[in-house]
Design a protein around this motif. Structure first.
Motif, short mmCIF file in Angstrom:
data_model
loop_
_atom_site.label_atom_id
_atom_site.label_comp_id
_atom_site.label_asym_id
_atom_site.label_seq_id
_atom_site.Cartn_x
_atom_site.Cartn_y
_atom_site.Cartn_z
N LEU A 1 0.81 -1.22 0.00
CA LEU A 1 0.00 0.00 0.00
C LEU A 1 0.85 1.27 0.00
O LEU A 1 0.36 2.35 -0.36
CB LEU A 1 -0.93 0.01 1.22
CG LEU A 1 -2.06 -1.03 1.21
CD1 LEU A 1 -2.82 -1.00 2.52
CD2 LEU A 1 -3.01 -0.80 0.04
N ALA A 2 2.11 1.15 0.37
CA ALA A 2 2.97 2.32 0.48
C ALA A 2 3.72 2.65 -0.80
O ALA A 2 4.34 3.71 -0.89
CB ALA A 2 3.98 2.12 1.63
N VAL A 3 3.70 1.77 -1.80
CA VAL A 3 4.53 1.98 -2.98
C VAL A 3 3.79 2.82 -4.01
O VAL A 3 2.57 2.94 -4.00
CB VAL A 3 4.96 0.63 -3.62
CG1 VAL A 3 5.71 -0.21 -2.61
CG2 VAL A 3 3.75 -0.13 -4.16
N THR A 4 4.57 3.43 -4.90
CA THR A 4 4.02 4.18 -6.02
C THR A 4 3.66 3.22 -7.15
O THR A 4 4.17 2.09 -7.20
CB THR A 4 5.04 5.20 -6.53
OG1 THR A 4 6.20 4.49 -7.02
CG2 THR A 4 5.47 6.14 -5.41
N PRO A 5 2.82 3.66 -8.09
CA PRO A 5 2.50 2.79 -9.24
C PRO A 5 3.74 2.33 -9.99
O PRO A 5 3.79 1.21 -10.49
CB PRO A 5 1.60 3.67 -10.11
CG PRO A 5 0.96 4.62 -9.14
CD PRO A 5 2.01 4.89 -8.11
N GLU A 6 4.76 3.20 -10.06
CA GLU A 6 5.98 2.85 -10.79
C GLU A 6 6.76 1.75 -10.08
O GLU A 6 7.51 1.00 -10.72
CB GLU A 6 6.88 4.09 -10.96
CG GLU A 6 6.29 5.19 -11.82
CD GLU A 6 5.21 5.99 -11.11
OE1 GLU A 6 4.42 6.67 -11.79
OE2 GLU A 6 5.16 5.94 -9.85
N SER A 7 6.61 1.64 -8.77
CA SER A 7 7.36 0.65 -7.99
C SER A 7 6.53 -0.59 -7.69
O SER A 7 7.01 -1.50 -7.00
CB SER A 7 7.82 1.28 -6.67
OG SER A 7 8.60 2.44 -6.90
N LEU A 8 5.31 -0.65 -8.20
CA LEU A 8 4.41 -1.73 -7.81
C LEU A 8 4.92 -3.10 -8.24
O LEU A 8 4.84 -4.07 -7.47
CB LEU A 8 3.01 -1.48 -8.40
CG LEU A 8 1.95 -2.53 -8.06
CD1 LEU A 8 1.78 -2.67 -6.56
CD2 LEU A 8 0.61 -2.16 -8.72
N ASP A 9 5.44 -3.23 -9.46
CA ASP A 9 5.89 -4.54 -9.93
C ASP A 9 7.00 -5.10 -9.04
O ASP A 9 7.00 -6.28 -8.69
CB ASP A 9 6.36 -4.46 -11.38
CG ASP A 9 5.22 -4.27 -12.36
OD1 ASP A 9 4.15 -4.87 -12.13
OD2 ASP A 9 5.38 -3.52 -13.33
N GLY A 10 7.95 -4.25 -8.68
CA GLY A 10 9.02 -4.70 -7.80
C GLY A 10 8.50 -5.09 -6.44
O GLY A 10 8.98 -6.06 -5.83
N ALA A 11 7.51 -4.34 -5.92
CA ALA A 11 6.94 -4.66 -4.62
C ALA A 11 6.18 -5.98 -4.66
O ALA A 11 6.21 -6.77 -3.70
CB ALA A 11 6.02 -3.53 -4.17
N ILE A 12 5.50 -6.25 -5.77
CA ILE A 12 4.79 -7.52 -5.91
C ILE A 12 5.78 -8.67 -5.96
O ILE A 12 5.58 -9.72 -5.32
CB ILE A 12 3.89 -7.51 -7.17
CG1 ILE A 12 2.72 -6.54 -6.97
CG2 ILE A 12 3.37 -8.91 -7.47
CD1 ILE A 12 1.85 -6.38 -8.19
N ASP A 13 6.87 -8.50 -6.70
CA ASP A 13 7.90 -9.54 -6.76
C ASP A 13 8.47 -9.82 -5.36
O ASP A 13 8.69 -10.98 -4.99
CB ASP A 13 9.03 -9.13 -7.70
CG ASP A 13 8.58 -9.11 -9.17
OD1 ASP A 13 7.58 -9.79 -9.48
OD2 ASP A 13 9.24 -8.43 -9.98
N ALA A 14 8.70 -8.75 -4.60
CA ALA A 14 9.22 -8.93 -3.24
C ALA A 14 8.20 -9.64 -2.35
O ALA A 14 8.56 -10.48 -1.52
CB ALA A 14 9.59 -7.57 -2.64
N ALA A 15 6.92 -9.30 -2.52
CA ALA A 15 5.87 -9.96 -1.74
C ALA A 15 5.79 -11.44 -2.08
O ALA A 15 5.65 -12.29 -1.18
CB ALA A 15 4.53 -9.28 -2.01
#
Length: 256
Positions: free
Chosen positions: A34-48
């Motif tokens: 929820l804290a990430v920007t749209p541009e960082s979402l793919d990386g955050a999903i990969d980390a999740a």
């Protein structure tokens, strides 16, 4: 065809500990997403996917998204050490292959196969999973406004991985957040593209009008004036506000 075998009984203390750990991890992952920007979402999903896959003892954790009326793509993937990635080979997968999974999502809320060997020997699904070396599988749905648009999956290779009902609920919650964020990013991108196209059209119109040597009247479907444009080199014969709302018959002399 797709049994949802319950997890084997655990000692109450062990079950409580495992569920508490799953709850803490799920909340951390959701807060980070929820804290990430749209541009960082793919990386955050990969980390999740990496954190969830490690916690669940999965060998491959992934997301499929529907990309068209008849196809879906593997868009995100995490693999444990020693496990070959599959994402590049799972693009444009026909939706008809996923139809049994979609039915199971609607009927049971998930596809959970605690042990592939529990499936009937002649079951095509068992054969397909065994060919990939998958022993346990869990898939939970991704939805957009209640409509199924993808799935998040957990594959275990060569070993059995059972899930508590509470763990299934928490993993579905994470999937819901991921689906919501992907949908929001897509909508924001579509809105930005619409604004870009609108600005481009306005700029093209301004450039066209500024190049015209004469006065241009803009009219609606009833041939009533809604705006007047004139080059800076031309003195407007009549203030625009006096013409707006008049028909062309009222604006021009009869012979015109």
């Amino acid at each position: 065809m797709m049994p949802t075998n319950p997890a084997p009984p655990l000692e109450p203390a062990e079950a409580l500990f495992r569920l508490t750990e799953a709850q803490a991890l799920s909340l951390e992952v959701i807060n980070e997403l929820l804290a990430v920007t749209p541009e960082s979402l793919d990386g955050a999903i990969d980390a999740a996917l990496a954190r969830l896959g490690t916690f669940c003892g999965s060998d491959r954790t992934y997301i499929f998204q529907q990309t068209g009326p008849e196809s879906m793509d593997n868009t995100h993937e995490w693999c444990a050490p020693g496990i070959d990635p599959m994402m590049s080979m799972l693009q444009g997968v026909p939706m008809e292959l996923a139809q049994p999974w979609w039915c199971a999502f609607e009927r049971e809320g998930q596809v959970y196969i605690a042990d592939v060997l529990d499936l009937p020997p002649g079951d095509p699904l068992r054969h397909a999973l065994e060919v990939q070396g998958i022993r346990s599988l869990l898939a939970v749905p991704l939805r957009e406004d209640g409509r199924l648009v993808g799935l998040m999956g957990y594959d275990s290779v060569d070993h059995v991985r059972s899930f508590l009902q509470g763990e299934l609920y928490l993993l579905k919650s994470v999937a819901n957040i991921i689906s919501t964020l992907l949908t929001r990013r897509r909508i924001e991108a579509e809105m930005a593209e619409a604004r870009r196209r609108q600005d481009l059209e306005r700029a093209r119109m301004r450039a066209t009008l500024s190049a015209l040597p004469d006065v241009v009247l803009e009219v609606d479907a009833e041939l009533c004036v809604i705006a007047m444009h004139a080059s800076e080199r031309v003195k407007q014969p009549v203030p625009p506000e006096r013409l707006v709302g008049l028909s062309l018959a009222q604006v021009f002399p009869p012979h015109v």
